[in-house]
Design an enzyme around this catalytic site. Sequence first.
Site, mmCIF file in Angstrom:
data_model
loop_
_atom_site.group_PDB
_atom_site.id
_atom_site.type_symbol
_atom_site.label_atom_id
_atom_site.label_comp_id
_atom_site.label_asym_id
_atom_site.label_seq_id
_atom_site.Cartn_x
_atom_site.Cartn_y
_atom_site.Cartn_z
ATOM 1 N N LEU A 1 32.711 47.759 50.511
ATOM 2 C CA LEU A 1 33.584 46.905 51.318
ATOM 3 C C LEU A 1 35.046 47.013 50.904
ATOM 4 O O LEU A 1 35.942 46.809 51.723
ATOM 5 C CB LEU A 1 33.134 45.439 51.206
ATOM 6 C CG LEU A 1 31.762 45.101 51.778
ATOM 7 C CD1 LEU A 1 31.420 43.645 51.488
ATOM 8 C CD2 LEU A 1 31.714 45.374 53.273
ATOM 9 N N GLY A 2 35.284 47.304 49.643
ATOM 10 C CA GLY A 2 36.669 47.400 49.189
ATOM 11 C C GLY A 2 36.741 47.648 47.702
ATOM 12 O O GLY A 2 35.734 47.580 46.985
ATOM 13 N N THR B 1 33.648 46.177 45.583
ATOM 14 C CA THR B 1 32.817 45.206 46.286
ATOM 15 C C THR B 1 31.941 45.945 47.291
ATOM 16 O O THR B 1 32.413 46.851 47.992
ATOM 17 C CB THR B 1 33.678 44.161 47.011
ATOM 18 O OG1 THR B 1 34.566 43.551 46.067
ATOM 19 C CG2 THR B 1 32.821 43.092 47.647
ATOM 20 N N LYS C 1 29.710 42.475 43.469
ATOM 21 C CA LYS C 1 31.001 42.811 42.885
ATOM 22 C C LYS C 1 30.748 43.533 41.562
ATOM 23 O O LYS C 1 30.100 42.987 40.669
ATOM 24 C CB LYS C 1 31.853 41.553 42.649
ATOM 25 C CG LYS C 1 32.472 41.000 43.917
ATOM 26 C CD LYS C 1 33.508 39.945 43.588
ATOM 27 C CE LYS C 1 34.253 39.484 44.833
ATOM 28 N NZ LYS C 1 35.309 38.499 44.512
ATOM 29 N N ASP D 1 45.536 31.622 43.651
ATOM 30 C CA ASP D 1 45.785 32.842 44.418
ATOM 31 C C ASP D 1 45.461 32.629 45.896
ATOM 32 O O ASP D 1 44.782 33.443 46.524
ATOM 33 C CB ASP D 1 44.965 34.007 43.861
ATOM 34 C CG ASP D 1 45.513 35.364 44.319
ATOM 35 O OD1 ASP D 1 46.694 35.433 44.712
ATOM 36 O OD2 ASP D 1 44.757 36.342 44.298
#
Length: 385
Positions: A40-41, A48, A64, A162
């Site tokens: 996913l990234g 991920t 993750k 964040d």
Amino acid sequence: MTYCLNSNCPNPSNPPNTKFCLTCGAKLLLRDRYRAVQPLGQGGMGRTFFAVDEDRLNAPCVIKQFFPQIQGTAALAKATELFQREAVQLLHLGEHPQIPSLYAYFEQDKRWYLVQELIDGPDLLNELKQQGAFSENQIKSLLLDLLPVLQFIHDNHVIHRDIKPENILRRRKDNKLVLVDFGVAKEGTGTALAQMGTRAGTHGYAPLEQIRGGQAYPASDLYSLGVTCIQLLTAKMPDDLYDGMNARWVWKEQLAKQGKSTSPILAQILDKLLQELVRDRYQSATEVLQVLQPGAIASPPPNPVPSPPLKPPAAPKTPPSTRVQPGKFDPVSVDLAAIKTHFSQGQPGNAPPPKPSTTPPPKTPGFDPIADELEALRSEFGQEP
């Protein structure tokens, strides 16, 4: 498809249900149950993956993998601490329906993994790119949806640190906003949530006390939420909305260039969220909600118990009669007549009360306010038939 989690594998794609990577031979299932399907990234802390849990009928989830792209022992130790902190925060806060639940946290093949709930839906930055600037009503809905989540984490002594559009997902199944990425979240103690620590956050969104001093308060998250709102409202990056020469936000000027404006109440809320000094901002998410919700600023007094409607006074040509049936004594009529005699002008002040009569008194022309009040009293207390 099954995706190999070995970062050095030249061909990580494998057929479904494969147990070992056909290219590098690495074991594909984590803990013999979690199967990575596709990436996913990837960021500075790790990668991920979309995954399925074979022990739960292939229920979707997110893996993750801790895969820091950093050098140095101290930096690696800090990155490891942040990754572990995310697991702790998700375990602590994951019971909230708008925070992802933690399913597992473990080490395998000298890599740390975190498995959490999959939130199916786009983040707000992607939403902004697809639909353009948000309307005022969309910003208000965002605040009403997300502020209770912030109040929840702050009540649990956690500062997210964040908040930005990428870390807010809109869940497709119910359109609710979900706050993600607690990797840099800071846990405080008691009511003193500000602790000296790692300077964390994203440039443009984090307030000065967080960037410069590593301090974080509930008002720090609210500041970041304010920056997120003006970015979505103007479709401009935070750096384009801040005048560094004069140290002020110019989001309203940018909005005016687009031929838009906001209501005074929303402008007031956003301006206060964006104050540079912590003490000048809202101190809690609940404070913002009290101003944002209808009637919170000038709440009307509670409605009194309704009284029976009053009939407008009539103007009788004759004063009300005190007549009763023969042979019966009417104390109400006697008292009313005494009051009228005492207060009416042109009548002797010491005149004795009249005796009950079987004939009505003579008609008197004009409006008699005393008679009208007496008749109202008579109607209220009643007359014995």
